[in-house]
Every structure is written in C-alpha cells, then in structure tokens.
Design an enzyme around this catalytic site. Structure first.
Site, PDB file in Angstrom:
ATOM      1  N   THR A   1      -1.392   7.507  -0.219  1.00 52.88           N
ATOM      2  CA  THR A   1      -2.716   7.396  -0.862  1.00 52.88           C
ATOM      3  C   THR A   1      -3.493   6.164  -0.388  1.00 52.88           C
ATOM      4  O   THR A   1      -4.701   6.076  -0.612  1.00 52.88           O
ATOM      5  CB  THR A   1      -2.555   7.272  -2.382  1.00 52.88           C
ATOM      6  OG1 THR A   1      -1.851   6.032  -2.654  1.00 52.88           O
ATOM      7  CG2 THR A   1      -1.749   8.433  -2.958  1.00 52.88           C
TER       8      THR A   1
ATOM      9  N   ARG B   1       0.846  -1.198   0.000  1.00 56.07           N
ATOM     10  CA  ARG B   1       0.000   0.000   0.000  1.00 56.07           C
ATOM     11  C   ARG B   1       0.872   1.235   0.000  1.00 56.07           C
ATOM     12  O   ARG B   1       1.785   1.350   0.817  1.00 56.07           O
ATOM     13  CB  ARG B   1      -0.850   0.061   1.277  1.00 56.07           C
ATOM     14  CG  ARG B   1      -1.971  -0.879   1.342  1.00 56.07           C
ATOM     15  CD  ARG B   1      -3.012  -0.475   2.352  1.00 56.07           C
ATOM     16  NE  ARG B   1      -2.517  -0.078   3.662  1.00 56.07           N
ATOM     17  CZ  ARG B   1      -3.299   0.324   4.657  1.00 56.07           C
ATOM     18  NH1 ARG B   1      -4.596   0.428   4.482  1.00 56.07           N
ATOM     19  NH2 ARG B   1      -2.798   0.644   5.825  1.00 56.07           N
TER      20      ARG B   1
ATOM     21  N   ASP C   1       5.200  -6.217   9.008  1.00 54.64           N
ATOM     22  CA  ASP C   1       6.341  -5.849   9.859  1.00 54.64           C
ATOM     23  C   ASP C   1       6.437  -6.756  11.084  1.00 54.64           C
ATOM     24  O   ASP C   1       7.531  -7.156  11.495  1.00 54.64           O
ATOM     25  CB  ASP C   1       6.219  -4.383  10.302  1.00 54.64           C
ATOM     26  CG  ASP C   1       6.613  -3.418   9.197  1.00 54.64           C
ATOM     27  OD1 ASP C   1       7.253  -3.868   8.223  1.00 54.64           O
ATOM     28  OD2 ASP C   1       6.271  -2.226   9.307  1.00 54.64           O
TER      29      ASP C   1
ATOM     30  N   ASP D   1       0.959  -3.400  12.015  1.00 53.65           N
ATOM     31  CA  ASP D   1       1.358  -3.749  10.642  1.00 53.65           C
ATOM     32  C   ASP D   1       1.719  -5.229  10.602  1.00 53.65           C
ATOM     33  O   ASP D   1       2.753  -5.650  11.135  1.00 53.65           O
ATOM     34  CB  ASP D   1       2.546  -2.881  10.216  1.00 53.65           C
ATOM     35  CG  ASP D   1       2.861  -3.073   8.736  1.00 53.65           C
ATOM     36  OD1 ASP D   1       3.044  -4.238   8.308  1.00 53.65           O
ATOM     37  OD2 ASP D   1       2.919  -2.073   8.003  1.00 53.65           O
TER      38      ASP D   1
HETATM   39  C1  PRP Z   1      -1.021  -4.805   4.340  1.00 53.94           C
HETATM   40  C2  PRP Z   1      -1.846  -6.072   4.463  1.00 53.94           C
HETATM   41  C3  PRP Z   1      -2.706  -6.011   3.232  1.00 53.94           C
HETATM   42  C4  PRP Z   1      -2.977  -4.540   3.083  1.00 53.94           C
HETATM   43  C5  PRP Z   1      -4.359  -4.259   3.595  1.00 53.94           C
HETATM   44  O1  PRP Z   1       0.008  -4.978   3.463  1.00 53.94           O
HETATM   45  O2  PRP Z   1      -1.068  -7.230   4.560  1.00 53.94           O
HETATM   46  O3  PRP Z   1      -2.083  -6.546   2.055  1.00 53.94           O
HETATM   47  O4  PRP Z   1      -2.001  -3.865   3.891  1.00 53.94           O
HETATM   48  O5  PRP Z   1      -4.698  -2.954   3.382  1.00 53.94           O
HETATM   49  P1  PRP Z   1      -5.863  -2.518   2.391  1.00 53.94           P
HETATM   50  O6  PRP Z   1      -7.024  -3.400   2.658  1.00 53.94           O
HETATM   51  O7  PRP Z   1      -6.127  -1.078   2.782  1.00 53.94           O
HETATM   52  O8  PRP Z   1      -5.356  -2.614   0.982  1.00 53.94           O
HETATM   53  P2  PRP Z   1       1.137  -3.874   3.247  1.00 53.94           P
HETATM   54  O9  PRP Z   1       0.762  -2.960   2.118  1.00 53.94           O
HETATM   55  O10 PRP Z   1       1.463  -3.203   4.556  1.00 53.94           O
HETATM   56  O11 PRP Z   1       2.368  -4.710   2.718  1.00 53.94           O
HETATM   57  P3  PRP Z   1       3.260  -5.807   3.482  1.00 53.94           P
HETATM   58  O12 PRP Z   1       2.407  -7.021   3.671  1.00 53.94           O
HETATM   59  O13 PRP Z   1       4.388  -6.029   2.524  1.00 53.94           O
HETATM   60  O14 PRP Z   1       3.732  -5.219   4.786  1.00 53.94           O
HETATM   61  N1  URA Z   2      -2.247  -3.334   6.955  1.00 50.53           N
HETATM   62  C1  URA Z   2      -1.776  -3.805   8.139  1.00 50.53           C
HETATM   63  O1  URA Z   2      -0.776  -4.543   8.175  1.00 50.53           O
HETATM   64  N2  URA Z   2      -2.416  -3.437   9.252  1.00 50.53           N
HETATM   65  C2  URA Z   2      -3.507  -2.644   9.239  1.00 50.53           C
HETATM   66  O2  URA Z   2      -4.069  -2.349  10.308  1.00 50.53           O
HETATM   67  C3  URA Z   2      -3.974  -2.173   7.997  1.00 50.53           C
HETATM   68  C4  URA Z   2      -3.334  -2.551   6.870  1.00 50.53           C
END
Ligand code: PRP
Ligand code: URA
Length: 211
Positions: A108, A104, A205, A202
C-alpha cells in the site's frame, strides 16, 4: 507555503553522484550520507538565533555572537534516518535525539509506526526530522503528525532529506505548509513501486547492508 531548499553546492552534487552509484558499498554509502548531511545541516541551522556575549581576547574585550534561543532535537525516521544523525550531531553536539520507528507497507506504501521516543521537553525544542528519502511523503507526514500529537508546533519543525520526489514535496507542503524542506536533490518522479527515480534505491538497505 514552506520553503523548499535544494542544496546544490558542487561538493554536494559530486558526493550525491557517488552515493547514487549502485556499485558503492555499505561503508562508502555510510560515509557519504554522513558527509552530505553535514552540508545540509550547515544550511538548516543558518537561521538559528544568536545573542551577544562579552569575552576577552588576549588583546581586548569584545562583544561576540553565540547561539541562543530554543534548544534543538534531531528526530531520525528509522531505519535510514539513523545514517544522518552523526552528521547532524557533529554540527549541533548538544542536541537531543528522538527516534521515530516507521516502515512503508510494500503493497500500500502506507507508513506504519512501530516506535516513538522523544526527549520529554520536545514541545519546547526546534525539531529537525531527518530521513534520506522523501518519496510519497507519507512517512514524513506521519512522523510530523506524531510530533504534533506531543504538542510540537509545526512552525518549529524542519524536514531534511538527501533525495526528494516532487510528489513527496507536494504532499508534505500541503499537509504542513509551515515545515521547511531541505534536500540535496529534487529528483524526477516516483516509479510504480513508490521508488524515487533516478534515486539511489532503498536507503535503509544500502545503509545497513540488508539488500
Ligand atoms: C524509506 C525511507 C523513508 C520512506 C520514504 O523507509 O527511509 O522513511 O521509505 O517513503 P515515503 O515518502 O513514501 O513514505 P522504509 O519504509 O524503506 O524503511 P527503512 O528505513 O527501515 O528501510
Ligand atoms: N524509500 C527508499 O529507501 N527509496 C526510495 O526510492 C523510496 C522510498
């Protein structure tokens, strides 16, 4: 409208409470994600079709049921979805795994796809998309868009997460009313940064120790 299944078994609720705790370390986080995914996977696979086979026990011949029908694919949304793959594969060891790389944009909140690799016969499989977090729903919707572009029928897609926000559920159901959603918890709302409240922070992370 698609089904929203909240798996609120006491063991799941207990493990989710531990998972949300900010003091839980990476090892414990990984282990719990794996364990909770197995409970979710049990429900997600409940309506797999079965067929009769004849077998012989030490005592007699008998007709019994085995899984039949479409083959499965597990599709984790990277990175955090990777944490749910092993739990799903313990239940469905013959499933193939396709990866959807997505992050994400922090400003945005729009998802950006950076990788997409599916089994070549993905359009003939039931696809279980896994990602611990359904926040705005943008990542889940874009992941399913990419599957549909490869001729996957949304009727054959299920979405599995650990924590869902009402906003994400609404958006995903509006975009793909055929896709059933399975979650271990339906939380209150998103904050102004797009994080789920109370949530667990997160997920990527915490899973990979990149906080
Ligand atoms: C997180 C999570 C989802 C997304 C959810 O991933 O694992 O994929 O955010 O958010 P949304 O419903 O608003 O799209 P992130 O973008 O943090 O990537 P990561 O898994 O690599 O940390
Ligand atoms: N992605 C995450 O990992 N945590 C949240 O709470 C939202 C999006």
């Amino acid at each position: 409208m698609s089904k929203l299944v909240v798996i609120d078994h006491p063991l799941v609720q207990h493990k989710m409470a531990m998972l949300r705790d900010k003091n839980l370390g990476t090892k414990g986080f990984r282990e719990l994600v794996n364990e909770i995914t197995m409970f979710l996977g049990y429900e997600v696979t409940r309506d797999l079709s079965v067929e009769d086979i004849e077998i012989e026990t030490p005592l007699m011949k008998t007709t019994q049921k085995v899984i039949s029908g479409k083959k499965l694919a597990i599709a984790p949304i990277l990175r955090a979805g990777l944490g749910m793959v092993d739990g799903m594969l313990l239940l469905t060891p013959a499933a193939k795994v396709g990866h959807i790389g997505m992050f994400r944009d922090e400003e945005t909140l729009e998802p950006q796809e950076y990788f997409f690799k599916m089994p070549q016969d993905i359009d003939e499989r039931e696809v279980i998309v896994v990602d611990p977090m359904l926040a705005t729903g943008g990542s889940a919707i874009m992941a399913i868009d990419s599957l549909v572009k490869r001729n996957v029928d949304p009727v054959n897609v299920k979405f599995v997460c650990l924590v869902a926000a009402p906003e994400g559920v609404k958006a995903l159901q509006a975009a793909y009313p055929q896709v059933d959603i399975y979650t271990a918890a339906l939380d209150e709302k998103l904050n102004e940064d797009g994080y789920i409240l109370p949530g667990l922070g997160d997920a990527g992370d915490r899973l990979f120790g990149t906080l």
